[in-house]
Write a protein that holds these residues in place. Structure first.
Motif, PDB file in Angstrom:
ATOM      1  N   LEU A 222       0.827  -1.204   0.000  1.00 32.00           N
ATOM      2  CA  LEU A 222       0.000   0.000   0.000  1.00 32.00           C
ATOM      3  C   LEU A 222       0.865   1.261   0.000  1.00 32.00           C
ATOM      4  O   LEU A 222       0.542   2.249  -0.667  1.00 32.00           O
ATOM      5  CB  LEU A 222      -0.937   0.008   1.215  1.00 32.00           C
ATOM      6  N   VAL A 223       1.963   1.224   0.761  1.00 29.98           N
ATOM      7  CA  VAL A 223       2.887   2.362   0.761  1.00 29.98           C
ATOM      8  C   VAL A 223       3.444   2.585  -0.634  1.00 29.98           C
ATOM      9  O   VAL A 223       3.476   3.718  -1.142  1.00 29.98           O
ATOM     10  CB  VAL A 223       4.033   2.121   1.772  1.00 29.98           C
ATOM     11  N   ASP A 224       3.882   1.496  -1.281  1.00 33.60           N
ATOM     12  CA  ASP A 224       4.444   1.611  -2.631  1.00 33.60           C
ATOM     13  C   ASP A 224       3.417   2.179  -3.611  1.00 33.60           C
ATOM     14  O   ASP A 224       3.735   3.053  -4.427  1.00 33.60           O
ATOM     15  CB  ASP A 224       4.919   0.242  -3.120  1.00 33.60           C
ATOM     16  N   GLU A 225       2.177   1.678  -3.527  1.00 31.41           N
ATOM     17  CA  GLU A 225       1.125   2.155  -4.428  1.00 31.41           C
ATOM     18  C   GLU A 225       0.853   3.637  -4.218  1.00 31.41           C
ATOM     19  O   GLU A 225       0.703   4.401  -5.182  1.00 31.41           O
ATOM     20  CB  GLU A 225      -0.152   1.348  -4.199  1.00 31.41           C
ATOM     21  N   LEU A 226       0.791   4.044  -2.969  1.00 34.08           N
ATOM     22  CA  LEU A 226       0.488   5.439  -2.650  1.00 34.08           C
ATOM     23  C   LEU A 226       1.583   6.380  -3.159  1.00 34.08           C
ATOM     24  O   LEU A 226       1.302   7.399  -3.808  1.00 34.08           O
ATOM     25  CB  LEU A 226       0.321   5.606  -1.139  1.00 34.08           C
ATOM     26  N   LEU A 227       2.828   6.043  -2.867  1.00 38.93           N
ATOM     27  CA  LEU A 227       3.929   6.910  -3.285  1.00 38.93           C
ATOM     28  C   LEU A 227       4.049   6.947  -4.807  1.00 38.93           C
ATOM     29  O   LEU A 227       4.357   8.002  -5.388  1.00 38.93           O
ATOM     30  CB  LEU A 227       5.241   6.431  -2.663  1.00 38.93           C
ATOM     31  N   LEU A 228       3.789   5.815  -5.455  1.00 37.69           N
ATOM     32  CA  LEU A 228       3.850   5.778  -6.914  1.00 37.69           C
ATOM     33  C   LEU A 228       2.784   6.678  -7.523  1.00 37.69           C
ATOM     34  O   LEU A 228       3.058   7.461  -8.447  1.00 37.69           O
ATOM     35  CB  LEU A 228       3.686   4.345  -7.412  1.00 37.69           C
ATOM     36  N   GLU A 229       1.548   6.591  -7.001  1.00 43.37           N
ATOM     37  CA  GLU A 229       0.461   7.421  -7.513  1.00 43.37           C
ATOM     38  C   GLU A 229       0.732   8.905  -7.277  1.00 43.37           C
ATOM     39  O   GLU A 229       0.349   9.754  -8.086  1.00 43.37           O
ATOM     40  CB  GLU A 229      -0.859   7.011  -6.862  1.00 43.37           C
ATOM     41  N   ALA A 230       1.377   9.225  -6.157  1.00 46.78           N
ATOM     42  CA  ALA A 230       1.655  10.631  -5.822  1.00 46.78           C
ATOM     43  C   ALA A 230       2.938  11.131  -6.478  1.00 46.78           C
ATOM     44  O   ALA A 230       3.245  12.320  -6.393  1.00 46.78           O
ATOM     45  CB  ALA A 230       1.755  10.793  -4.314  1.00 46.78           C
ATOM     46  N   ASN A 231       3.675  10.198  -7.115  1.00 50.53           N
ATOM     47  CA  ASN A 231       4.959  10.544  -7.739  1.00 50.53           C
ATOM     48  C   ASN A 231       5.913  11.161  -6.714  1.00 50.53           C
ATOM     49  O   ASN A 231       6.578  12.171  -6.970  1.00 50.53           O
ATOM     50  CB  ASN A 231       4.752  11.503  -8.917  1.00 50.53           C
ATOM     51  N   VAL A 232       5.975  10.521  -5.534  1.00 49.27           N
ATOM     52  CA  VAL A 232       6.836  10.971  -4.443  1.00 49.27           C
ATOM     53  C   VAL A 232       7.726   9.800  -4.027  1.00 49.27           C
ATOM     54  O   VAL A 232       7.253   8.672  -3.891  1.00 49.27           O
ATOM     55  CB  VAL A 232       6.005  11.453  -3.237  1.00 49.27           C
ATOM     56  N   SER A 233       8.994  10.050  -3.819  1.00 49.40           N
ATOM     57  CA  SER A 233       9.927   9.022  -3.372  1.00 49.40           C
ATOM     58  C   SER A 233      10.175   9.159  -1.872  1.00 49.40           C
ATOM     59  O   SER A 233       9.911  10.222  -1.279  1.00 49.40           O
ATOM     60  CB  SER A 233      11.249   9.122  -4.119  1.00 49.40           C
ATOM     61  N   LEU A 234      10.712   8.113  -1.262  1.00 48.05           N
ATOM     62  CA  LEU A 234      11.050   8.187   0.156  1.00 48.05           C
ATOM     63  C   LEU A 234      12.039   9.311   0.429  1.00 48.05           C
ATOM     64  O   LEU A 234      11.970   9.976   1.465  1.00 48.05           O
ATOM     65  CB  LEU A 234      11.641   6.851   0.627  1.00 48.05           C
ATOM     66  N   ALA A 235      12.953   9.529  -0.508  1.00 47.44           N
ATOM     67  CA  ALA A 235      13.969  10.566  -0.324  1.00 47.44           C
ATOM     68  C   ALA A 235      13.371  11.968  -0.269  1.00 47.44           C
ATOM     69  O   ALA A 235      14.001  12.894   0.259  1.00 47.44           O
ATOM     70  CB  ALA A 235      14.994  10.487  -1.457  1.00 47.44           C
ATOM     71  N   GLN A 236      12.157  12.135  -0.785  1.00 40.38           N
ATOM     72  CA  GLN A 236      11.513  13.452  -0.785  1.00 40.38           C
ATOM     73  C   GLN A 236      10.705  13.714   0.475  1.00 40.38           C
ATOM     74  O   GLN A 236      10.210  14.822   0.666  1.00 40.38           O
ATOM     75  CB  GLN A 236      10.597  13.574  -2.007  1.00 40.38           C
ATOM     76  N   LEU A 237      10.556  12.701   1.327  1.00 43.85           N
ATOM     77  CA  LEU A 237       9.775  12.858   2.548  1.00 43.85           C
ATOM     78  C   LEU A 237      10.550  13.634   3.603  1.00 43.85           C
ATOM     79  O   LEU A 237      11.780  13.630   3.627  1.00 43.85           O
ATOM     80  CB  LEU A 237       9.395  11.486   3.124  1.00 43.85           C
TER      81      LEU A 237
END
Length: 242
Positions: free
Chosen positions: A45-60
């Motif tokens: 779910l985390v992967d799906e959410l970040l992919l849809e938002a076009n956000v990477s972990l490094a941007q958090l």
């Protein structure tokens, strides 16, 4: 500002991404009823959410999580995932009360600012509860103000009969929330509460909003310092100490 939030404190598995620009914030959320499947569903779910938002972990900027009380297994799974993500991306962690997140979820669900104002002026307190099994409930009392939710006293684990014990507050001034309603026949004057929402649960969206507040208050910690709050273990320890 970007905050990823996770919660597995109940049968619901939820993840959310809060993105703030100026005074405006937008929250995207994914949630599933995943009883006994949190391990399999949380990180996908985390992967799906970040992919849809076009956000990477490094941007958090941080990761927030529902730290309990709640399901022992769910809390451990959630913390393990959060620590893994936070260590890997070198991110601070925000531990948010699931009882407060449930109260915030309910506040966010009220249909309009006018109805919210009317509801809270009539009954300015929120009793947030979760079924702890074994004829016990987790609960906490909050007062609602223009500044948000304010915890009155401590989070507690008691028998249903002891809800609101120690608080000199009329039940008509209290909005009851959560699964303590499973013990309605044991709760004193259950019918006297201003309302009782039996459907509300903690959500990652609320964890994200409260995490943003805590981030600005400087309450973040390192991943290895993040801990769950079980309450039941704490009660057992206090009994042994006596």
């Amino acid at each position: 500002m970007k905050i990823l939030a996770l919660d597995c404190s109940t049968d619901m598995c939820s993840v959310a991404l809060l993105q703030q620009q100026g005074d405006e914030s937008v929250v995207q959320q994914k949630l599933e009823n995943a009883a006994r499947q949190h391990t399999q569903r949380l990180l996908p779910l985390v992967d799906e959410l970040l992919l849809e938002a076009n956000v990477s972990l490094a941007q958090l900027d941080a990761i927030a999580f529902g730290r309990g009380p709640g399901s022992f297994t769910g809390l451990r799974i959630c913390l393990g995932a959060v620590q893994g993500l936070a260590f890997g991306a070198d991110l601070p962690v925000l531990a948010v009360s699931t009882l407060e997140a449930q109260a915030q979820t309910w506040l966010d669900s009220l249909p309009s600012s006018l109805s919210k104002k009317d509801q809270l002026s009539t009954a300015p307190y929120i009793l947030s509860s979760l079924d702890a099994r074994m004829d016990e409930v987790y609960w906490a009392l909050y007062q609602t103000t223009e500044d948000g939710l304010h915890l009155i006293g401590d989070e507690r684990l008691t028998a249903p009969e002891q809800l609101l014990a120690g608080h000199d507050i009329q039940r008509r001034d209290v909005n009851g929330l959560g699964s303590a309603s499973h013990y309605a026949s044991q709760i004193k004057h259950f019918e006297s509460y201003a309302c009782w929402d039996t459907t509300v649960q903690p959500t990652a969206a609320a964890v994200a909003r409260l995490g943003l507040r805590d981030f600005h208050l400087g309450k973040q910690c390192s991943a290895d310092q993040a801990l769950p709050v079980y309450l039941r273990d704490e009660v057992a320890w206090q009994k042994q100490k006596v």
